[in-house]
Design an enzyme around this catalytic site. Structure first.
Site, mmCIF file in Angstrom:
data_model
loop_
_atom_site.group_PDB
_atom_site.id
_atom_site.type_symbol
_atom_site.label_atom_id
_atom_site.label_comp_id
_atom_site.label_asym_id
_atom_site.label_seq_id
_atom_site.Cartn_x
_atom_site.Cartn_y
_atom_site.Cartn_z
ATOM 1 C CG HIS A 32 12.750 0.440 -3.583
ATOM 2 N ND1 HIS A 32 12.956 0.353 -2.228
ATOM 3 C CD2 HIS A 32 11.687 -0.350 -3.863
ATOM 4 C CE1 HIS A 32 12.054 -0.459 -1.699
ATOM 5 N NE2 HIS A 32 11.284 -0.898 -2.668
ATOM 6 C CG HIS A 33 14.313 3.481 0.140
ATOM 7 N ND1 HIS A 33 14.932 2.285 -0.132
ATOM 8 C CD2 HIS A 33 15.129 4.125 1.023
ATOM 9 C CE1 HIS A 33 16.061 2.214 0.561
ATOM 10 N NE2 HIS A 33 16.211 3.311 1.263
ATOM 11 C CD GLN A 95 19.894 4.253 2.800
ATOM 12 O OE1 GLN A 95 18.735 3.890 2.751
ATOM 13 N NE2 GLN A 95 20.731 3.833 3.715
ATOM 14 C CG HIS A 97 17.077 0.934 -2.828
ATOM 15 N ND1 HIS A 97 16.066 0.128 -2.350
ATOM 16 C CD2 HIS A 97 17.728 0.197 -3.758
ATOM 17 C CE1 HIS A 97 16.105 -1.034 -2.955
ATOM 18 N NE2 HIS A 97 17.109 -1.009 -3.838
ATOM 19 C CG HIS A 167 8.807 -0.732 6.208
ATOM 20 N ND1 HIS A 167 8.866 -0.527 4.851
ATOM 21 C CD2 HIS A 167 9.708 -1.702 6.475
ATOM 22 C CE1 HIS A 167 9.781 -1.322 4.327
ATOM 23 N NE2 HIS A 167 10.304 -2.051 5.291
ATOM 24 C CG HIS A 169 10.115 -7.030 4.119
ATOM 25 N ND1 HIS A 169 11.261 -7.776 4.253
ATOM 26 C CD2 HIS A 169 10.469 -5.765 4.460
ATOM 27 C CE1 HIS A 169 12.258 -7.003 4.646
ATOM 28 N NE2 HIS A 169 11.794 -5.787 4.784
ATOM 29 C CG MET A 239 11.857 -5.536 8.151
ATOM 30 S SD MET A 239 12.945 -4.119 7.902
ATOM 31 C CE MET A 239 13.144 -3.565 9.585
#
Length: 835
Positions: A32-33, A95, A97, A167, A169, A239
């Site tokens: 996803h990211h 990181q 996801h 960014h 949602h 966000m």
């Protein structure tokens, strides 16, 4: 699904290095990211770990972000993220996801990750990240349009924005970012958060300087929601984030900055209308949350583009760094070095940018598939390169142009041979680490340096010189206020601005001039008292010598009328007083205070003669040449005289002085000056000047970064080139230091030096399951977001406890399950920071 893996890699070099390129190795079918951080110590020493253990134990700086099949982010040539060494990060932490783990069935493995290109070649420009983030937006249920605004004052060295990322949602429709300067809005970037969340290149380069405002707006809709939506980490929260990627000059670089406030809400009444208009998104481009699928994006630039017919080939929406890389990418680097010349007349930036745009928009220019007409294309590329060189020679110069028009009467042959020549291979810059700018005394009327090189300030406390201070005969009208009850003379540590000593309480009414003789005695003037005082800083018994009569203006040998400054000859002890606002003369006294002589007269007409004054305001002795120079304030010039014969030597006058010269200061070879605020209709800004004393030419001009000049009233320079300026309107004292003059290099991508990859570089690839290193050549915990949001009324901590980190970027389907979203910076305390 929705697993968060972290892994780390120690940077394989101990010395300072630079990340100059990122290439994602992932597909949204699985990932996803990804977020890449730089830090000094990862939260785990294992080869990988679940990110709920945290990302870094200390501050984590975002270096790179990827999501939703976004193409690579390319840094401009000559720009890099600094790592390693004494100040850079020691580890990379990735990181990942995993949004959908179906690809792992049947024992399949995954090698998602990011490739980095690392170089030890010093980069002239250092990249960093500025995060603008709302923390208190509430979106009412059913509300059609809701705006979330963020704004902060920028208080650092200039930064140059080259990319941005938005960014939100699901409810976000458009995010826009701007620089606001003098009420003018300049677009940084505007994009739909429902498109692939890459770093998009800015359409036009944007510079941000001290005092500018940075502003961002996220537009949401609450339609379809039955409850109010807050800022938070679950997919049912929202966000509002704008990431600004910038570069700064290496010596001033700051790697990470944040803005979480709205310091200027009223300003948003004038935000450009475009910020309120959602960006249309084609259905095949919308992010598919349910199965994390999206139409293949292929390697296109991350901007909304439609295929262009050949005759419509025009400049892409990206900035011209990207275009010029196409035009010039296969050519040898050509470096032109331009030293700043303050007398060079700059052409119009907008005209030249338009000229460049006309060239780069030519049909077929720079197309990767062009095979015919290669020689024609190369010729156009050379033309663009040459114009870019010209552009940066003219407009990226850091200092304003200076006219060479001045009248200068040279001294007779044979005089002035002791004066060292200065050609201007330096520049004055404000010492931004000096806290004295925040001292905030009263109106600062005088500054000087004592024999120990400490700064001494003369200020007016709670008294102010205004239109009620004097009558038409220059008699002070506010004597009933009494003398200033606080210490008016402050001795300041030149390094940390600590007050070392203070004096002058209950002595003065309206302080004005200050100078210090070679023995450390203070010489001050008071325009209300019409007097001159000699003070011994170690003697608490009162003034050692007083000249003039208290509260009695006059023009004879025993009276002054608003005297402005004093200069004491270090060799003879002779005392010179500039007198003043209502007299137009220079008066000389013996060391004991006996009247010797005077010279000067009031100016007549618009072309004052030598020896005529309109407010002789400041004095500077030039002992090696036996000269005394006078800032003839209202005539906008500097006059110099022989101290023995009082003979006029020369006048220094520049058009850039405008109508006023307030103060001057001399050190061997150099004369420093400040002018006054321009009159209505005048163009000359208020600023400081450095002149070659031997010929009077201006070799540098300068301004402060913090605050601004309003009435710079006095200036003093030390022999090492440190300069202090006191302002009587902003009640501020600035410190400036000499630095080597910057050289401006113009190569390939609009003036940024290109460093090709060398064998000594390191090429790193980090993946989620393992660390792969291919080397050529020499080889405190994150903020708990649950606690943060739990402390705010109406906010959910749900989902934040298991990821106590500064850098998550997580979402899940709208199934009510928990998730976290991206907080990639250490959040500030709840109390608003200063703006």
């Amino acid at each position: 699904s929705d697993t968060y893996f972290c892994m780390s890699m120690r940077i394989p070099v101990d010395e300072e290095a630079f990340v100059i390129d990122f290439k994602p190795r992932a597909s949204m079918d699985t990932v996803h990211h990804m977020l890449l951080f730089g830090c000094n110590m990862p939260s785990s020493t294992g080869s990988y770990w679940f990110c709920d253990e945290g990302t870094c134990t200390d501050k984590a700086n975002i270096l790179y972000a990827w999501a939703r099949n976004a193409p690579p982010t390319r840094l401009p040539k000559g720009v890099g993220f600094r790592v390693g060494g004494e100040t850079g990060s020691k580890y990379f932490v990735l990181q990942v996801h995993y949004g959908d783990i179906s690809a792992f069935r049947d024992n399949n493995k995954d090698c998602s990750g990011v490739s980095l290109h690392l170089t030890r070649l010093p980069q002239p420009l250092i990249a960093g990240m500025y995060l603008m983030m709302s923390v208190d937006t509430v979106i009412p249920a059913g509300e059609k349009v809701v705006n979330s605004d963020i704004s902060c004052h920028y208080k650092n060295y200039p930064m140059h924005v080259f990319a941005y990322r938005v960014h939100t949602h699901h409810l976000g429709k458009v995010v826009s970012g701007y620089r606001v300067r003098n009420g003018q809005w300049t677009l940084i970037g505007r994009q739909s958060p429902q498109l692939p969340q890459a770093f998009y290149p800015v359409e036009h380069p944007v510079d941000v300087s001290f005092g500018d405002l940075l502003a961002a707006r996220c537009v949401f809709t609450g339609e379809g929601r039955t409850e109010a939506t807050h800022i938070g980490g679950t997919s049912s929260d929202e966000m509002c984030n704008l990431y600004i990627m910038y570069y700064m000059e290496a010596k001033h670089a700051v790697s990470f900055m944040t803005c979480t406030q709205n310091v200027a809400p009223d300003m948003f009444r004038t935000i450009p209308p475009e910020a309120n208009i959602p960006i249309p998104v084609k259905s095949d481009m919308v992010m598919m949350h349910e199965h994390h699928k999206e139409t293949e994006y292929k390697d296109k630039i991350p901007l909304l583009q439609q295929p262009k017919r050949e005759e419509e080939e025009v400049l892409d929406q990206g900035d011209f760094y990207s275009l010029l890389s196409k035009l010039l990418g296969e050519r040898e680097d050509v470096v032109h070095v331009h030293k700043y010349n303050p007398t060079e007349k700059a052409e119009s930036e907008s005209d030249l940018v338009a000229e460049i745009a006309n060239v780069v928009q030519k049909k077929d220019l720079g197309r990767s598939d062009a095979r015919e007409g290669a020689e024609h294309e190369r010729g156009n590329a050379i033309l663009v390169r040459d114009r870019i060189h010209k552009f940066h020679r003219l407009v990226s110069t850091l200092r304003p142009p200076e006219s060479r028009v001045f009248s200068l009467q040279q001294p007779p042959p044979g005089e002035g041979t002791w004066e060292p020549e200065h050609t201007g291979d330096f520049h004055m810059e404000e010492a931004l680490d000096w806290p004295g700018v925040y001292l905030l005394p009263g109106q600062v009327s005088g500054v000087a340096l004592d024999p120990k090189n400490n700064l001494v300030i003369f200020h007016r406390g709670d008294h102010v010189w205004d239109g009620n201070s004097f009558d038409s005969k220059f008699v002070y009208q506010q004597i009933g206020l009494g003398p200033i009850e606080e210490d008016t003379i402050l001795v300041i540590d030149p390094n940390n601005a600590a007050v070392l000593q203070s004096s002058g309480k209950n002595l003065f009414y309206l302080p004005h001039g200050l100078s210090i003789d070679k023995d450390g005695n203070y010489w001050v003037t008071d325009v209300a008292l019409h007097q001159v005082f000699k003070l011994d800083p170690n003697n608490k018994e009162g003034p050692v010598l007083i000249l003039g009569r208290s509260m009695q203006p006059g023009s004879d040998q025993n009276h002054f009328c608003q005297p402005t400054d004093v200069a004491v000859d270090p060799g003879t002890g002779a005392i010179y007083v500039s007198d003043g606002y209502c007299n137009s003369r220079i008066v000389q006294f013996s060391p004991s205070g006996k009247f010797i002589t005077q010279w000067g007269e009031e100016s007549s007409g618009s072309s004052p003669l030598p020896g005529q004054f309109t407010v002789p305001h400041s004095l500077a002795l030039v002992p090696p040449l036996g000269q005394l120079c006078v800032a003839d304030r209202e005539n906008g010039r500097i006059q110099c005289f022989k101290t023995d014969t009082k003979e006029f030597v020369r006048e220094i006058k520049h058009s850039s002085f405008g109508r006023n010269v307030f103060a001057i200061s001399y050190i061997p070879g150099l004369l420093f000056a400040v002018n006054g605020k321009p009159h209505v209709g005048d163009q000359e800004p208020v600023q400081g000047f450095v002149m070659n004393f031997s010929n009077g030419e201006i070799i540098d001009i300068f301004k402060p970064v913090r605050k601004h000049f309003d009435m710079p009233h006095d200036i003093v320079a030390s022999e090492d080139g440190t300069v202090y300026i006191g302002d009587a309107h902003t009640n501020t004292v600035w410190k400036f230091t000499l630095t080597e003059k910057l050289e401006h290099r113009s190569v390939k991508k609009a003036g940024i030096e290109v460093q090709e990859i060398k064998d000594s570089e390191h090429k790193l690839e980090t993946s989620s399951g393992r660390v792969l290193g291919r080397f050529r050549g020499k080889g405190s915990g994150g903020l708990n977001l649950g606690n943060f949001f739990a402390s705010r009324k109406g906010y959910s901590r749900k989902g934040f406890d298991r990821l106590s980190t500064e850098g998550s970027d997580q979402e899940k389907e709208d199934d009510g399950s928990e998730s976290e979203e991206e907080y990639s910076a250490p959040l500030p305390a709840l109390a608003p920071s200063s703006s």
